[in-house]
Design an enzyme around this catalytic site. Structure first.
Site, PDB file in Angstrom:
ATOM      1  N   CYS A 137      13.372  11.321   7.410  1.00  0.00           N
ATOM      2  CA  CYS A 137      13.404  10.752   8.853  1.00  0.00           C
ATOM      3  C   CYS A 137      14.614  11.063   9.407  1.00  0.00           C
ATOM      4  CB  CYS A 137      12.897   9.336   8.984  1.00  0.00           C
ATOM      5  SG  CYS A 137      14.030   8.367   7.711  1.00  0.00           S
ATOM      6  N   LYS A 195       0.912  -1.168  -0.039  1.00  0.00           N
ATOM      7  CA  LYS A 195       0.079   0.115  -0.175  1.00  0.00           C
ATOM      8  C   LYS A 195       0.782   1.285   0.180  1.00  0.00           C
ATOM      9  CE  LYS A 195      -1.605   3.043   2.282  1.00  0.00           C
ATOM     10  NZ  LYS A 195      -1.392   4.338   1.976  1.00  0.00           N
ATOM     11  N   GLU A 245       9.083  15.999  15.972  1.00  0.00           N
ATOM     12  CA  GLU A 245       9.444  15.819  14.778  1.00  0.00           C
ATOM     13  C   GLU A 245       8.648  17.001  13.794  1.00  0.00           C
ATOM     14  OE1 GLU A 245       8.294  12.666  12.050  1.00  0.00           O
ATOM     15  OE2 GLU A 245      10.409  12.540  11.340  1.00  0.00           O
ATOM     16  N   GLU A 258       9.521   1.519  11.167  1.00  0.00           N
ATOM     17  CA  GLU A 258      10.443   2.382  10.957  1.00  0.00           C
ATOM     18  C   GLU A 258      10.012   3.660  10.917  1.00  0.00           C
ATOM     19  OE1 GLU A 258      13.516   1.816  11.253  1.00  0.00           O
ATOM     20  OE2 GLU A 258      13.498  -0.305  10.833  1.00  0.00           O
TER      21      GLU A 258
HETATM   22  P1  NAD Z   1       2.219   8.659   7.930  1.00  0.00           P
HETATM   23  O1  NAD Z   1       2.385   7.637   9.217  1.00  0.00           O
HETATM   24  O2  NAD Z   1       1.084   9.465   8.010  1.00  0.00           O
HETATM   25  O3  NAD Z   1       2.056   7.542   6.728  1.00  0.00           O
HETATM   26  C1  NAD Z   1       2.541   6.428   6.380  1.00  0.00           C
HETATM   27  C2  NAD Z   1       2.152   5.294   5.641  1.00  0.00           C
HETATM   28  O4  NAD Z   1       1.088   4.603   6.442  1.00  0.00           O
HETATM   29  C3  NAD Z   1       1.111   5.900   4.519  1.00  0.00           C
HETATM   30  O5  NAD Z   1       1.097   4.631   3.385  1.00  0.00           O
HETATM   31  C4  NAD Z   1      -0.212   6.081   5.179  1.00  0.00           C
HETATM   32  O6  NAD Z   1      -1.292   6.016   4.089  1.00  0.00           O
HETATM   33  C5  NAD Z   1      -0.223   4.859   5.888  1.00  0.00           C
HETATM   34  N1  NAD Z   1      -1.215   4.803   7.123  1.00  0.00           N
HETATM   35  C6  NAD Z   1      -1.768   5.817   7.715  1.00  0.00           C
HETATM   36  N2  NAD Z   1      -2.935   5.599   8.558  1.00  0.00           N
HETATM   37  C7  NAD Z   1      -2.892   4.438   8.704  1.00  0.00           C
HETATM   38  C8  NAD Z   1      -3.651   3.315   9.348  1.00  0.00           C
HETATM   39  N3  NAD Z   1      -4.344   3.834  10.324  1.00  0.00           N
HETATM   40  N4  NAD Z   1      -3.409   2.068   9.128  1.00  0.00           N
HETATM   41  C9  NAD Z   1      -2.470   1.571   8.148  1.00  0.00           C
HETATM   42  N5  NAD Z   1      -1.593   2.447   7.237  1.00  0.00           N
HETATM   43  C10 NAD Z   1      -1.975   3.659   7.664  1.00  0.00           C
HETATM   44  O7  NAD Z   1       3.591   9.069   7.463  1.00  0.00           O
HETATM   45  P2  NAD Z   1       3.901   9.923   6.044  1.00  0.00           P
HETATM   46  O8  NAD Z   1       3.518  11.207   6.480  1.00  0.00           O
HETATM   47  O9  NAD Z   1       3.535   9.168   4.990  1.00  0.00           O
HETATM   48  O10 NAD Z   1       5.609   9.967   6.147  1.00  0.00           O
HETATM   49  C11 NAD Z   1       6.425  10.682   7.099  1.00  0.00           C
HETATM   50  C12 NAD Z   1       6.883  10.279   8.390  1.00  0.00           C
HETATM   51  O11 NAD Z   1       7.370   8.933   8.083  1.00  0.00           O
HETATM   52  C13 NAD Z   1       7.499  10.943   9.265  1.00  0.00           C
HETATM   53  O12 NAD Z   1       7.536  10.598  10.530  1.00  0.00           O
HETATM   54  C14 NAD Z   1       9.061  10.304   8.918  1.00  0.00           C
HETATM   55  O13 NAD Z   1       9.981  10.389   9.940  1.00  0.00           O
HETATM   56  C15 NAD Z   1       8.760   8.729   8.470  1.00  0.00           C
HETATM   57  N6  NAD Z   1       9.864   7.970   7.922  1.00  0.00           N
HETATM   58  C16 NAD Z   1      10.649   7.220   8.798  1.00  0.00           C
HETATM   59  C17 NAD Z   1      11.449   6.509   8.037  1.00  0.00           C
HETATM   60  C18 NAD Z   1      12.227   5.153   8.611  1.00  0.00           C
HETATM   61  O14 NAD Z   1      12.890   4.433   8.063  1.00  0.00           O
HETATM   62  N7  NAD Z   1      12.514   5.371   9.978  1.00  0.00           N
HETATM   63  C19 NAD Z   1      11.694   6.614   6.720  1.00  0.00           C
HETATM   64  C20 NAD Z   1      11.165   7.483   6.008  1.00  0.00           C
HETATM   65  C21 NAD Z   1      10.152   8.326   6.861  1.00  0.00           C
END
Ligand code: NAD
Length: 496
Positions: free
Chosen positions: A285, A176, A386, A251
Site C-alpha cells: 500500500c 477473516k 493504484e 486502511e
Molecule cells: P481487497 O480489498 O480486495 O481485499 C481485502 C480483504 O477484504 C480480503 O480479505 C477480502 O477477502 C475482503 N473482502 C473483499 N470483498 C469484501 C466484502 N464485500 N466484504 C467484506 N470483506 C471483503 O484488497 P487486497 O487485494 O486483498 O489487498 C490489496 C489492497 O489493500 C490494496 O489496495 C492496498 O493498497 C491495500 N492495503 C492497504 C494497507 C494499509 O494499511 N493502508 C496495507 C496493505 C494493503
C-alpha cells in the site's frame, strides 16, 4: 496430489466449513505447488464464530490486561522460534522474497512485544471534577466482539497489527484472512494458541470477501470492523457496517510519491526508489508508484534508474538471489496489464518492462517485469489510480511548490518521501504533504510498528494502526465518584 486440509477455528475447535467446500492456496511462483485447501466459509460459519467469540468475551474481558499481555509476549517468542519456517511458508503462499517475508514475521514479533507492554499501561485519564469531593476519571473498556478483515500483501504483519491490540484491550476476535494467504494467519493464531490463549478468544474463518467477509461485516453481534484492503471494498464495508452502527477502521490504497530535488544525494534516492517501487513486486500500500524528479537531475536519475530496474533478478522468492517475486495471482497480472494499456493510450513511454513473463522458469507462475513509465503527467489515470504491481511513473517538475502540488493532487494520502539536503525544504514538505506518513531521505516504504500507521483522504477514515490502534479497540468510559454524601448538580450548584 496430496496437500494439507485446513479448517476454521471456532471456539477452540478446528472445524470444516458447513458447505464442506474448500479453496486451494497456490504458490504464485509455481502453481503446481499447492500449499493447502482452506475452508470456503459462508454466513453460517461466521455466525458460529461470532457466537463463540461472544461467549468467550464474558471471561476474557475480566482477565487482567497484564495477564492478557503475557500471552502476547509468549506468542511473540513462539513466532521468533518459528520465524524461518513461517517466512518460507509465507513466500510459498504469497510470493515475496524471503528477506521480506522474514521481515513480515519480524513485524508480527515486534508488534507482539510492543503491544504486550501496553498490558501494563492502557492509560486512562484522571481529571479534576468541577465539584468538591467528587473524583473524575476516564477508563478504557473493550469494545466486544471485533471482526478483522485483512489483505494478502502482509499476510502475518497486518493480522498482528489488529489481533494483538484488540486482544490486549480485552476484545474477542473473528478474523477473516485474505483468500490468497490464509496460512500465515493460521501460523500467527497457532502462536497465540501455543501461548495459552483461551478457546473462543480468537476465531478464524477462511473464505472469500463476498461471502465470509460480508457476513462478518453484517453480523449484528460484531461491534467493530477493522479492515485493510482496497478503497473500493473499504467503501462497501463502511456502508454495510453503518446499518448496525459498527465502529469501522479502514486502511486502504495508496499512490505514493517520492520527490527527488536537485540537491538530493542521487545514489541514495536511486536506492530508495528501486526498493520503494519494486520491493514486494510493487504490491505494498506504501509502494512508490510515482517518482517526481526535479528537472536538473531528471535525465541522470532516469538513465540510472532504468538501468538498475532492468537488472533486477525476477523469480521464485525462495531463491535467496531473487529480488522481485511474482505477483500474487492472475487477477493482479490482469490489472497490471490493463493499466499499462491505459498508460499507453494516455501517451506515456515505457522505458523498461511492460510484459508478463510466461515462459521457461516463469511458465507456472504469475510474473511481471519491473516497469518504468516516463512522460507521465498529473491528470493521467496512471498517475492517479493504484496499480498494485511493479509499475512506477516518472514525472518531472520545476519548483518545489509544484512537486508538493503534484504529490497532493490525487485522492490517496498514505505515504510520501522527499530526498533533499535542504532542511528548510524537508520541514516544509513534512508540513504540506497530504499523507499519513512522510519520509525524509528514505523510501515510501518501511513503517515501524510503534508509530501511527494509516493515511488521509481515500486511504483511510481517520483511524491509525500502531500507535493509534488502542484508540480503535477500546471505548472510553467516563467515571464520576461523588464522596460528598449529598446531591451535587454539575453546572448548577457550582455556578456563580
Ligand atoms: P481487497 O480489498 O480486495 O481485499 C481485502 C480483504 O477484504 C480480503 O480479505 C477480502 O477477502 C475482503 N473482502 C473483499 N470483498 C469484501 C466484502 N464485500 N466484504 C467484506 N470483506 C471483503 O484488497 P487486497 O487485494 O486483498 O489487498 C490489496 C489492497 O489493500 C490494496 O489496495 C492496498 O493498497 C491495500 N492495503 C492497504 C494497507 C494499509 O494499511 N493502508 C496495507 C496493505 C494493503
Amino acid at each position: 496430489m496430496t496437500y494439507p486440509i485446513y479448517h476454521n477455528l471456532i471456539g477452540g475447535q478446528w472445524v470444516a466449513a458447513a458447505s464442506g467446500k474448500t479453496i486451494l492456496n497456490l504458490n504464485p511462483a509455481d502453481h503446481s505447488d499447492v500449499i493447502g485447501a482452506f475452508p470456503s466459509s459462508h454466513a453460517e460459519d461466521v455466525a458460529l464464530a461470532v457466537a463463540a467469540a461472544k461467549k468467550a468475551f464474558a471471561a476474557w474481558r475480566l482477565v487482567p490486561a497484564p495477564k492478557r499481555a503475557e500471552i502476547l509476549l509468549r506468542a511473540g517468542t513462539n513466532l521468533l522460534q518459528n520465524k524461518e519456517k513461517y517466512a518460507r511458508e509465507m513466500t510459498r503462499e504469497m510470493g515475496k522474497v524471503l528477506a521480506e517475508t522474514r521481515g513480515d514475521v519480524q513485524e508480527a514479533i515486534d508488534e507482539a512485544f510492543y503491544v504486550a507492554g501496553e498490558g501494563r499501561r492502557l492509560f486512562g485519564v484522571t481529571t479534576p471534577s468541577e465539584l468538591q469531593n467528587k473524583f473524575a476519571m476516564s477508563v478504557r473498556m473493550p469494545v466486544g466482539v471485533v471482526g478483522l478483515i485483512t489483505p494478502w500483501n502482509f499476510p502475518m504483519a497486518i493480522p498482528s497489527w489488529k489481533l494483538f491490540p484488540a486482544l490486549v484491550a480485552g476484545n474477542t476476535c473473528v478474523i477473516k484472512p485474505a483468500t490468497d494467504t490464509p496460512l500465515s494467519t493460521y501460523n500467527l493464531v497457532q502462536a497465540l494458541i501455543d501461548a495459552g490463549l483461551p478457546p473462543g478468544v480468537v476465531n478464524v474463518v477462511s473464505g472469500t470477501g463476498s461471502t465470509a467477509g460480508a457476513a462478518l461485516v453484517e453480523h449484528p453481534d460484531v461491534r467493530a470492523i477493522s479492515f485493510t484492503g482496497s478503497s473500493a471494498v473499504g467503501s462497501l464495508v463502511a456502508q454495510r457496517a453503518a446499518a448496525t452502527f459498527k465502529q469501522v477502521s479502514l486502511e486502504m490504497g495508496g499512490k505514493n510519491a517520492q520527490i527527488v530535488l536537485d540537491d538530493a544525494n542521487l545514489d541514495l534516492a536511486l536506492d530508495g526508489a528501486l526498493w520503494g517501487a519494486f520491493g514486494t513486486t510493487g504490491q505494498r500500500c506504501t509502494a512508490t508508484s510515482r517518482i517526481l524528479l526535479q528537472k536538473g537531475i531528471a535525465a541522470e536519475f532516469t538513465e540510472k534508474f532504468v538501468a538498475r530496474a532492468k537488472k533486477l533478478k525476477i523469480g521464485n522468492g525462495l531463491d535467496e538471489l531473487v529480488e522481485v517475486g511474482p505477483q500474487v495471482n492472475a487477477n493482479q497480472i490482469e490489472t497490471t496489464q490493463r493499466y499499462l494499456e491505459i498508460a499507453k493510450h494516455e501517451g506515456t513511454e515505457c522505458l523498461c518492462g511492460g510484459h508478463a513473463l510466461t515462459s521457461g522458469a516463469y511458465a507456472h507462475g504469475t510474473f511481471f517485469e519491473p516497469t518504468v513509465l516516463a512522460g507521465v503527467t498529473p491528470a493521467m489515470r496512471i498517475a492517479r489510480e493504484e496499480v498494485f504491481g511493479p509499475v512506477v511513473c516518472l514525472m518531472e517538475f520545476s519548483t518545489f511548490d509544484e512537486a508538493v502540488e503534484i504529490a497532493n493532487s490525487i485522492d490517496y494520502g498514505l505515504s510520501t518521501s522527499v530526498y533533499t539536503r535542504d532542511v528548510n525544504r524537508a520541514f516544509t514538505a513534512i508540513r504540506d504533504l497530504e499523507s499519513g506518513i512522510t519520509y525524509i531521505n528514505a523510501p515510501t516504504i518501511g513503517a515501524e510498528v510503534h508509530l501511527p500507521f494509516g493515511g488521509v483522504k481515500h486511504t483511510g477514515n481517520g483511524h491509525r494502526e500502531g500507535l493509534g490502534a488502542l484508540d480503535f479497540f477500546t471505548t472510553w468510559k467516563a467515571v464520576y465518584v461523588d464522596y460528598s454524601d449529598k446531591l451535587q448538580r454539575a453546572q448548577i450548584d457550582n455556578a456563580e
